[in-house]
Design a protein around this motif. Structure first.
Motif, short mmCIF file in Angstrom:
data_model
loop_
_atom_site.label_atom_id
_atom_site.label_comp_id
_atom_site.label_asym_id
_atom_site.label_seq_id
_atom_site.Cartn_x
_atom_site.Cartn_y
_atom_site.Cartn_z
N PRO A 30 0.84 -1.21 0.00
CA PRO A 30 0.00 0.00 0.00
C PRO A 30 0.86 1.25 0.00
CG PRO A 30 0.13 -0.89 2.21
CD PRO A 30 0.85 -1.88 1.32
N ASP A 31 0.34 2.31 -0.58
CA ASP A 31 1.02 3.60 -0.52
C ASP A 31 0.90 4.17 0.89
OD1 ASP A 31 1.45 3.31 -3.20
OD2 ASP A 31 -0.12 4.70 -3.83
N PRO A 32 1.83 5.05 1.27
CA PRO A 32 1.72 5.68 2.59
C PRO A 32 0.54 6.65 2.66
CG PRO A 32 3.51 6.66 1.34
CD PRO A 32 3.03 5.50 0.54
N LEU A 33 0.18 7.01 3.87
CA LEU A 33 -0.86 8.00 4.12
C LEU A 33 -0.54 9.29 3.38
CD1 LEU A 33 -3.38 8.54 6.09
CD2 LEU A 33 -1.70 9.65 7.57
N ALA A 34 -1.53 9.87 2.72
CA ALA A 34 -1.32 11.13 2.02
C ALA A 34 -1.12 12.25 3.05
CB ALA A 34 -2.51 11.44 1.13
N ILE A 35 0.02 12.93 2.97
CA ILE A 35 0.30 14.03 3.89
C ILE A 35 0.67 15.28 3.10
CG2 ILE A 35 1.05 12.43 5.70
CD1 ILE A 35 3.93 13.29 5.11
N SER A 36 0.74 16.41 3.80
CA SER A 36 1.09 17.68 3.16
C SER A 36 1.96 18.49 4.10
CB SER A 36 -0.19 18.46 2.81
OG SER A 36 -0.97 18.68 3.97
N GLY A 37 2.43 19.63 3.61
CA GLY A 37 3.28 20.49 4.43
C GLY A 37 4.74 20.09 4.30
N GLN A 38 5.43 20.03 5.43
CA GLN A 38 6.85 19.68 5.45
C GLN A 38 6.98 18.16 5.48
OE1 GLN A 38 9.89 19.48 4.62
NE2 GLN A 38 10.41 21.49 5.48
N GLU A 39 7.14 17.56 4.30
CA GLU A 39 7.21 16.10 4.17
C GLU A 39 8.62 15.56 4.28
OE1 GLU A 39 4.89 14.52 0.83
OE2 GLU A 39 4.13 16.55 0.51
N ILE A 40 9.63 16.41 4.08
CA ILE A 40 11.01 15.94 4.02
C ILE A 40 11.46 15.45 5.39
CG2 ILE A 40 13.40 16.59 3.52
CD1 ILE A 40 12.29 18.69 1.58
N ILE A 41 12.00 14.22 5.42
CA ILE A 41 12.39 13.62 6.70
C ILE A 41 13.29 12.42 6.42
CG2 ILE A 41 10.63 11.83 7.07
CD1 ILE A 41 10.16 13.22 9.86
#
Length: 323
Positions: A30-41
């Motif tokens: 499965p794809d990861p949860l769709a998130i927004s904002g500062q995604e870089i980690i």
């Protein structure tokens, strides 16, 4: 004749799938949860704090921080520390920390992290505490455990668990793989003279397994670890494997019974589509559910490392899968 042709086609298809296991499996991730904002980690550790916010700490910066109200919109929150503690410079010239682990115990948040430099096991794991878990509130307490070039392990990638009435820390990267040591629950540091347990390795050099995280579910302890190569953008081959044991110190085996000390481990999550090199994982619990946090390299964004979040489900046989 039609039935014979159908059976022959089925046998041929099965044979082809046997030679293409990664392709067949990748379609099922499965794809990861769709998130927004500062995604870089990179190498995330995530917790739902008592103040209602979610926080993610990671490699980068002085232990970089992201916060969220809902696990979907993430905002940059600076760093755990305003400046590196002076002792970090013993392990690299820039005071650069790696792979933190955040936990909550006895009314206090505990942040473990590693300091090292690329390609050496002259490394150390440190610990800090905070009453809130928020960036800027941490007090550093120095070294927990260290390794030198004469040791057969590498003291990075900490993962802490309270189990069997004691406090334990899994750690390790390459060298001889994944290790574990007992901690003093009062200081959070390694018990003096504690035996260094061996949890997982590979039969082949350079023993590319790291980033351990141990979770209790039912009567078993589950060891999650990252295998193969990180940190190469779209060329990364990171993947997450898991084994289990009835004892926190092992032996850990996969679903076929193969020991993780002999290269065993069930494949839990691998790269698929744009989500390349899934690894650097940790597990956190929220609203009665377990979640897997990890990084992946976004093939649609020049291999930028980003936050992956997937819910973990547990089958009737006790083995985890990602949703």
């Amino acid at each position: 004749m039609k039935l014979k042709r159908f059976r022959a086609a089925a046998v041929l298809a099965a044979a082809l799938l046997a030679f293409l296991p990664s392709t067949a499996q990748a379609a099922d991730y499965p794809d990861p949860l769709a998130i927004s904002g500062q995604e870089i980690i990179h190498d995330p550790t995530v917790q739902h704090l008592k103040n209602g916010l979610y926080v993610a700490y990671s490699t980068g910066g002085i232990i970089g921080a992201r916060v969220s109200k809902d696990m979907r919109q993430w905002d940059d929150a600076g760093n755990a520390f305003a400046e590196p503690p002076s002792w970090w410079y013993e392990y690299n010239s820039t005071g650069d920390p790696w792979a933190p682990d955040l936990s909550y115990r006895d009314g206090t948040y505990w942040l473990y992290y590693a300091v090292s430099s690329w390609g050496t096991n002259h490394s150390a794991i440190g610990v800090a505490t905070s009453p809130t878990g928020m960036p800027g509130t941490w007090t550093d307490h120095g070294k927990v455990f260290s390794s030198e070039t004469t040791d057969s392990w590498n003291a990075i990638d900490p993962g802490v668990i309270k189990a069997e009435g004691k406090l334990w820390m899994a750690f390790g990267s390459y060298w001889t793989g994944i290790r574990m040591v007992e901690l003093d629950p009062k200081t959070g540091k390694a018990v003096e003279g504690a035996t260094v347990q061996h949890l997982a390795t590979r039969p082949d050099l350079p023993y590319a397994v790291e980033g351990p995280y141990v979770v209790k579910h039912g009567r078993y302890y589950y060891l999650f670890a990252s295998y193969d190569a990180c940190c190469s953008g779209v060329n990364s081959t990171y993947k997450i494997k898991v084994g289990r044991s009835t004892s926190v110190t092992g032996p850990y085996v996969d679903s076929s019974g193969t020991s993780m000390l002999e290269g065993g481990g069930d494949l839990l999550l691998a790269g698929h589509g744009r989500y390349v090199g899934t690894g650097g994982e940790s597990v956190f619990r929220d609203h009665g559910h377990d979640w897997l946090a990890y990084h992946y390299y976004d093939a649609d964004d020049s291999g930028t490392p980003k936050l992956g979040l997937n819910k973990l489900s547990w089958g009737h046989d006790g083995w985890p899968t990602v949703e």
